[in-house]
Design a protein around this motif. Structure first.
Motif, PDB file in Angstrom:
ATOM      1  N   ALA A  63     -21.323 -31.148 -11.644  1.00 27.86           N
ATOM      2  CA  ALA A  63     -22.249 -30.853 -12.657  1.00 27.86           C
ATOM      3  C   ALA A  63     -23.204 -29.936 -12.583  1.00 27.86           C
ATOM      4  O   ALA A  63     -23.750 -28.825 -13.203  1.00 27.86           O
ATOM      5  CB  ALA A  63     -22.691 -32.115 -13.719  1.00 27.86           C
ATOM      6  N   ILE A  64     -23.906 -30.117 -11.228  1.00 29.16           N
ATOM      7  CA  ILE A  64     -25.199 -29.432 -10.671  1.00 29.16           C
ATOM      8  C   ILE A  64     -24.466 -27.867 -10.325  1.00 29.16           C
ATOM      9  O   ILE A  64     -25.264 -26.879 -10.769  1.00 29.16           O
ATOM     10  CB  ILE A  64     -25.619 -30.014  -9.423  1.00 29.16           C
ATOM     11  N   ILE A  65     -23.587 -27.838  -9.770  1.00 26.95           N
ATOM     12  CA  ILE A  65     -23.024 -26.617  -9.278  1.00 26.95           C
ATOM     13  C   ILE A  65     -22.716 -25.699 -10.597  1.00 26.95           C
ATOM     14  O   ILE A  65     -22.967 -24.638 -10.622  1.00 26.95           O
ATOM     15  CB  ILE A  65     -21.740 -26.889  -8.419  1.00 26.95           C
ATOM     16  N   TYR A  66     -21.965 -26.335 -11.642  1.00 21.59           N
ATOM     17  CA  TYR A  66     -21.495 -25.584 -12.658  1.00 21.59           C
ATOM     18  C   TYR A  66     -22.786 -24.965 -13.435  1.00 21.59           C
ATOM     19  O   TYR A  66     -22.828 -24.065 -13.868  1.00 21.59           O
ATOM     20  CB  TYR A  66     -20.668 -26.373 -13.646  1.00 21.59           C
ATOM     21  N   LEU A  67     -23.583 -26.174 -13.753  1.00 24.86           N
ATOM     22  CA  LEU A  67     -24.982 -25.648 -14.332  1.00 24.86           C
ATOM     23  C   LEU A  67     -25.611 -24.518 -13.594  1.00 24.86           C
ATOM     24  O   LEU A  67     -26.233 -23.760 -14.272  1.00 24.86           O
ATOM     25  CB  LEU A  67     -26.041 -26.767 -14.392  1.00 24.86           C
ATOM     26  N   MET A  68     -25.856 -24.541 -12.343  1.00 21.19           N
ATOM     27  CA  MET A  68     -26.535 -23.681 -11.335  1.00 21.19           C
ATOM     28  C   MET A  68     -25.817 -22.221 -11.795  1.00 21.19           C
ATOM     29  O   MET A  68     -26.125 -21.113 -11.734  1.00 21.19           O
ATOM     30  CB  MET A  68     -26.776 -23.781  -9.947  1.00 21.19           C
ATOM     31  N   ALA A  69     -24.333 -22.323 -11.396  1.00 17.56           N
ATOM     32  CA  ALA A  69     -23.573 -21.137 -11.397  1.00 17.56           C
ATOM     33  C   ALA A  69     -23.444 -20.674 -12.946  1.00 17.56           C
ATOM     34  O   ALA A  69     -23.468 -19.111 -13.010  1.00 17.56           O
ATOM     35  CB  ALA A  69     -22.278 -21.587 -11.224  1.00 17.56           C
ATOM     36  N   THR A  70     -23.752 -21.132 -14.070  1.00 16.97           N
ATOM     37  CA  THR A  70     -23.774 -20.665 -15.366  1.00 16.97           C
ATOM     38  C   THR A  70     -25.105 -20.306 -15.895  1.00 16.97           C
ATOM     39  O   THR A  70     -25.422 -19.917 -17.083  1.00 16.97           O
ATOM     40  CB  THR A  70     -23.029 -21.488 -16.281  1.00 16.97           C
ATOM     41  N   ASP A  71     -26.121 -20.690 -15.184  1.00 18.91           N
ATOM     42  CA  ASP A  71     -27.504 -20.278 -15.481  1.00 18.91           C
ATOM     43  C   ASP A  71     -27.997 -18.782 -15.015  1.00 18.91           C
ATOM     44  O   ASP A  71     -28.030 -18.570 -13.944  1.00 18.91           O
ATOM     45  CB  ASP A  71     -28.456 -21.335 -14.906  1.00 18.91           C
ATOM     46  N   GLU A  72     -28.057 -18.117 -15.963  1.00 20.07           N
ATOM     47  CA  GLU A  72     -28.603 -16.709 -16.073  1.00 20.07           C
ATOM     48  C   GLU A  72     -29.755 -16.387 -15.361  1.00 20.07           C
ATOM     49  O   GLU A  72     -30.219 -15.534 -14.648  1.00 20.07           O
ATOM     50  CB  GLU A  72     -28.479 -15.912 -17.159  1.00 20.07           C
ATOM     51  N   LYS A  73     -30.718 -17.602 -15.494  1.00 17.39           N
ATOM     52  CA  LYS A  73     -31.945 -17.357 -14.959  1.00 17.39           C
ATOM     53  C   LYS A  73     -32.254 -17.955 -13.370  1.00 17.39           C
ATOM     54  O   LYS A  73     -33.229 -17.837 -13.029  1.00 17.39           O
ATOM     55  CB  LYS A  73     -32.968 -18.336 -15.670  1.00 17.39           C
ATOM     56  N   MET A  74     -31.073 -18.431 -13.005  1.00 14.85           N
ATOM     57  CA  MET A  74     -30.914 -19.126 -11.390  1.00 14.85           C
ATOM     58  C   MET A  74     -31.464 -17.912 -10.524  1.00 14.85           C
ATOM     59  O   MET A  74     -30.648 -16.936 -10.465  1.00 14.85           O
ATOM     60  CB  MET A  74     -29.790 -19.523 -11.323  1.00 14.85           C
ATOM     61  N   ASP A  75     -32.375 -18.134  -9.901  1.00 13.85           N
ATOM     62  CA  ASP A  75     -32.792 -17.234  -8.483  1.00 13.85           C
ATOM     63  C   ASP A  75     -32.769 -18.135  -7.304  1.00 13.85           C
ATOM     64  O   ASP A  75     -33.854 -18.998  -7.039  1.00 13.85           O
ATOM     65  CB  ASP A  75     -34.337 -16.509  -9.025  1.00 13.85           C
TER      66      ASP A  75
END
Length: 376
Positions: free
Chosen positions: A37-49
């Motif tokens: 879930a964490i990996i998916y949320l990070m991968a799909t978060d456009e604001k992730m830096d």
């Protein structure tokens, strides 16, 4: 003699089933779901830096991390004190240590809506506490915890005056209905409140009428398949109710105060983790910063209630998602998911790993005790 042998065989079979439910192999599913879930949320978060996340971890305030560890240990010590107190010190500190860690492990590998109740009764019973008393203490613990959830949640909603639920939180579709965070909370806290009222009624006021209610409900054709289980639950409630009679006011005061202490410590640990990234100076906070600390604490109470209806083991995946919804405004997009992982390492994955090492030691301990009894 035949009846005694049959009873012993049933107990051995039940013990094997319970031990199987504590299998270390069961840690893999919640770990895969949670980390996935964490990996998916990070991968799909456009604001992730990721560069900003790495920089934030490099500059983390280590003293707040140490404080989080200390609060974690204090909380577990509080759990051990409470179970010792509830059992009138029938459990020593060593037994309390094993009971709490294995109970946490059992809760971590079972869905939040189920919890580790049955396993907890088995564990306490194996520590030389009679079944009826073990059942009573576990039921009482559930009532105390749920009462805290319900009362504390409405208290913080009143004090926060509209700031508890984030304005930009996304709605979720659950069983065909689109619900926002506040609606999910109301459904969850309503279910917990009803469950707590029924449990309190059965434990303290009318165990026999509680059993009759269960029997009547399951007399319906649609629910008849659960009638036997309902009758058994009613009988267990009667046993547990008898065991809780006769305690002094001091017993109940200590039980309530220790429950408030335990959950407050659990929630304050998240304050410590978030403060490590916000670089909060504990001795020089403005009123706004103090209110922020209160909101972090308060939102975790609400989030915990929302998590309780999760069908996944230990709320895996659900916890990580809702963490981002409740705490993004304090940490920013991207970083909040990394902090969610750190938070789960403290409060969840640590108990999965510790359980793997504690379970064999506990089984050996119980086996040696049985052998000692047999040779006497």
């Amino acid at each position: 003699m035949n009846k005694e042998n049959h009873s012993n065989r049933r107990m051995d079979t039940k013990s094997q089933e319970m031990l199987k439910s504590l299998s270390p192999k069961k840690i893999f599913l919640p770990m895969v779901v949670g980390l996935g879930a964490i990996i998916y949320l990070m991968a799909t978060d456009e604001k992730m830096d990721f560069d900003k996340v790495i920089e934030a971890f490099k500059n983390i305030n280590i003293w707040w991390v140490v404080a989080a560890f200390l609060v974690l240990f204090v909380r577990d010590a509080g759990y051990m004190y409470r179970i010792r107190h509830l059992t009138s010190e029938a459990l020593d500190w060593s037994s309390s240590f094993f009971v709490i860690l294995l109970w946490e492990f059992a809760s971590a590998i079972t869905p939040s809506v189920v919890g580790g109740t049955a396993v907890a009764v088995f564990i306490i019973n194996q520590e030389k506490v009679a079944f009826g008393k073990s059942l009573a203490y576990v039921m009482l613990t559930a009532v105390l915890d749920n009462l805290f959830f319900v009362l504390a949640s409405f208290a913080v909603i009143f004090l926060a005056k509209g700031d508890i639920f984030p304005d930009d939180a996304k709605s979720l579709v659950i069983m065909g209905y689109e619900l926002n965070l506040e609606q999910i909370f109301l459904v969850s806290v309503g279910l917990i409140a009803v469950y707590t009222v029924l449990m309190s009624w059965g434990l303290f006021f009318g165990p026999h009428s509680f059993k009759r209610l269960l029997a009547k409900i399951t007399s319906n054709k649609l629910l008849r398949r659960w009638r036997r289980s309902a009758i058994r639950s009613g009988n267990e409630m009667i046993i547990a109710s008898k065991e809780l009679k006769g305690h002094t006011a001091g017993y109940w005061v200590k039980a309530i105060v220790s429950t408030i202490f335990i959950w407050s410590a659990r929630y304050l640990m998240l304050n410590c983790i978030i403060n490590a990234f916000l670089h909060v100076n504990l001795f020089d906070m403005s009123f706004d910063e103090v209110y922020t600390q209160f909101l972090i604490f308060a939102r975790q109470i609400i989030m915990w209630i929302v998590m309780l209806i999760s069908p996944t083991p230990g709320s895996s995946g659900t916890a990580e998602y809702f963490f981002g919804e409740f705490f993004e405004e304090f940490l920013g997009a991207g970083l909040v998911l990394a902090v969610a992982l750190l938070w789960r390492l403290f409060t969840y994955y640590a108990y999965l790993v510790v359980g793997v090492f504690v379970i064999p030691r506990w089984i050996t301990r119980i086996f040696k005790r049985r052998q000692t009894v047999k040779t006497r």
